[in-house]
Scaffold this motif. Sequence first.
Motif, PDB file in Angstrom:
ATOM      1  N   ILE A  45       0.846  -1.189   0.000  1.00  0.00           N
ATOM      2  CA  ILE A  45       0.000   0.000   0.000  1.00  0.00           C
ATOM      3  C   ILE A  45       0.883   1.241   0.000  1.00  0.00           C
ATOM      4  N   SER A  68      -1.854   4.602   4.601  1.00  0.00           N
ATOM      5  CA  SER A  68      -2.932   4.164   5.506  1.00  0.00           C
ATOM      6  C   SER A  68      -3.035   5.197   6.606  1.00  0.00           C
ATOM      7  N   ASP A 125      -9.301   3.819  -3.130  1.00  0.00           N
ATOM      8  CA  ASP A 125      -9.067   3.539  -1.712  1.00  0.00           C
ATOM      9  C   ASP A 125     -10.035   2.489  -1.179  1.00  0.00           C
ATOM     10  N   VAL A 137      -7.053   2.734   3.424  1.00  0.00           N
ATOM     11  CA  VAL A 137      -5.947   1.980   2.855  1.00  0.00           C
ATOM     12  C   VAL A 137      -5.884   2.307   1.366  1.00  0.00           C
ATOM     13  N   GLN A 139      -3.599   0.258  13.053  1.00  0.00           N
ATOM     14  CA  GLN A 139      -2.874   0.324  11.786  1.00  0.00           C
ATOM     15  C   GLN A 139      -1.705  -0.648  11.732  1.00  0.00           C
ATOM     16  N   LYS A 148      -1.319  -3.606   8.979  1.00  0.00           N
ATOM     17  CA  LYS A 148      -0.192  -3.674   8.041  1.00  0.00           C
ATOM     18  C   LYS A 148       0.538  -5.012   8.115  1.00  0.00           C
TER      19      LYS A 148
END
Length: 237
Positions: free
Chosen positions: A47, A50, A104, A139, A179, A183
Amino acid sequence: KAEETRKLRAQADELTQKLLQSVFLEIFGDPTKNSRGWDVRKLGEIITDSMNGLYLPKEKYTSHEGIKMVHMSDAFYGIVELGNLKRVLATKKEIDKYGLTKNDLLVARRSLNFEGAAKASKIPELNEPLIFESSLIKVSPDLKLVTTIYLYHYLNNELVRKTYIYKHITKSTISGINQNSLKNISVILPPIKVQNKFSDFVEQAEKTILNQQQSSLEINTLFDALMQKAFTGELVA
């Protein structure tokens, strides 16, 4: 006859969703086994961004002015519905920082039930700015590596969730994910050409779904009108 039509439409909607799930498994295989030996990366590696959403006090909410904001209740149905979103008074800086695009995804940070946490929602085509509130995580996929459609279906696939996602969700009165944990979710990464093949199929299927939804609306409106006439004695053979 109206009731039977409603049932048939509901069955068609359910079959369309099952079709998408079946095509996902046919193209990518069982994600719990990764029998095709595709690359596995952490979500944070595929990504470009975020972030948690914006918190605004209640005095910033307005009836007609301001900008639309996505809340948790708007993000439970796969794709964010734009029609009934609340509006808020946000600054240009806030709009720029928390703005969304159709590429997104929004992921639920919290949920009253365990299975609802870390669910992903897509953003539709936008004709005006749109921001999101603090119970959601934006994200932004790196489109050179992963398509939005593939990542959306991957994160919401029940086999994937049981194998790779649930272990990152905290269990408490309100379940959630932060987060860092998000991830660290493992993502099976097929070649982008294979992802594009799936994305093309989904886009065509979604056109069918939109037609089905319009048909459902018309059928329900007709059914309600018939019921009203029946109860008032206007419906005659």
